[in-house]
Design a protein around this motif. Sequence first.
Motif, PDB file in Angstrom:
ATOM      1  N   THR A  66       0.835  -1.184   0.000  1.00  0.00           N
ATOM      2  CA  THR A  66       0.000   0.000   0.000  1.00  0.00           C
ATOM      3  C   THR A  66       0.874   1.240   0.000  1.00  0.00           C
ATOM      4  OG1 THR A  66      -1.714  -1.190   1.229  1.00  0.00           O
ATOM      5  CG2 THR A  66      -1.873   1.212   1.142  1.00  0.00           C
ATOM      6  N   SER A  86       0.355   4.368   0.041  1.00  0.00           N
ATOM      7  CA  SER A  86       0.037   5.468   0.941  1.00  0.00           C
ATOM      8  C   SER A  86       0.482   5.215   2.382  1.00  0.00           C
ATOM      9  CB  SER A  86      -1.464   5.771   0.906  1.00  0.00           C
ATOM     10  OG  SER A  86      -2.209   4.626   1.261  1.00  0.00           O
ATOM     11  N   ARG A 104       3.245  10.672   3.860  1.00  0.00           N
ATOM     12  CA  ARG A 104       2.318   9.693   3.307  1.00  0.00           C
ATOM     13  C   ARG A 104       1.179  10.337   2.525  1.00  0.00           C
ATOM     14  NH1 ARG A 104       1.030   6.098   8.680  1.00  0.00           N
ATOM     15  NH2 ARG A 104       2.982   4.928   8.795  1.00  0.00           N
ATOM     16  N   SER A 105       0.635  11.387   3.099  1.00  0.00           N
ATOM     17  CA  SER A 105      -0.524  12.023   2.480  1.00  0.00           C
ATOM     18  C   SER A 105      -0.136  13.027   1.404  1.00  0.00           C
ATOM     19  CB  SER A 105      -1.338  12.739   3.552  1.00  0.00           C
ATOM     20  OG  SER A 105      -0.605  13.841   4.074  1.00  0.00           O
ATOM     21  N   ARG A 128       3.443  13.630  -5.012  1.00  0.00           N
ATOM     22  CA  ARG A 128       3.024  12.227  -5.109  1.00  0.00           C
ATOM     23  C   ARG A 128       1.574  12.140  -5.518  1.00  0.00           C
ATOM     24  NH1 ARG A 128       4.147   9.417   0.342  1.00  0.00           N
ATOM     25  NH2 ARG A 128       3.054   7.654  -0.631  1.00  0.00           N
ATOM     26  N   ASN A 146      -1.098   9.266  -4.841  1.00  0.00           N
ATOM     27  CA  ASN A 146      -1.349   7.971  -4.203  1.00  0.00           C
ATOM     28  C   ASN A 146      -2.289   7.095  -5.024  1.00  0.00           C
ATOM     29  OD1 ASN A 146       0.389   8.539  -2.128  1.00  0.00           O
ATOM     30  ND2 ASN A 146      -1.216   9.074  -0.647  1.00  0.00           N
ATOM     31  N   ASN A 166       0.119   5.460  -7.368  1.00  0.00           N
ATOM     32  CA  ASN A 166       1.316   4.866  -6.754  1.00  0.00           C
ATOM     33  C   ASN A 166       2.598   5.457  -7.341  1.00  0.00           C
ATOM     34  OD1 ASN A 166      -0.456   3.293  -5.351  1.00  0.00           O
ATOM     35  ND2 ASN A 166       0.126   1.354  -6.296  1.00  0.00           N
TER      36      ASN A 166
END
Length: 123
Positions: A27, A29, A52-53, A71, A73, A76
Amino acid sequence: VQLQASGGGLVQAGDSLRLSCAASGRTFSNYAMGWFRQAPGKEREFVAAISRSGGSTTSADSVKGRFTISRDNAKNMVSLQMNSLKPEDTAVYYCAAALNPWPPAAARSYANWGQGTQVTVSS
């Protein structure tokens, strides 16, 4: 998580380049993501990282104002937009993933690394 970096190349000073890193296997994220680089004869150095976010980023002083990490998410993917490139930016660039909520600058925080992509900036 497996990482595949791409987008490197040979450019002239002042040009722009966008690096991408595709992640698979876990995963995405769950991971903070970072970019590092290593020039010939030098140690690997931190370039930029993103949480992450995607809400928090940090970057090295040497690239502030020129490089932007982002990024997606849903795809990916993590990217590094590099503007106003300088010959001293020449290096192999690596993307890396860390199981941290915040974006760490220390290489030891990253457990997963991509294979690297060469960026060469000519003067």
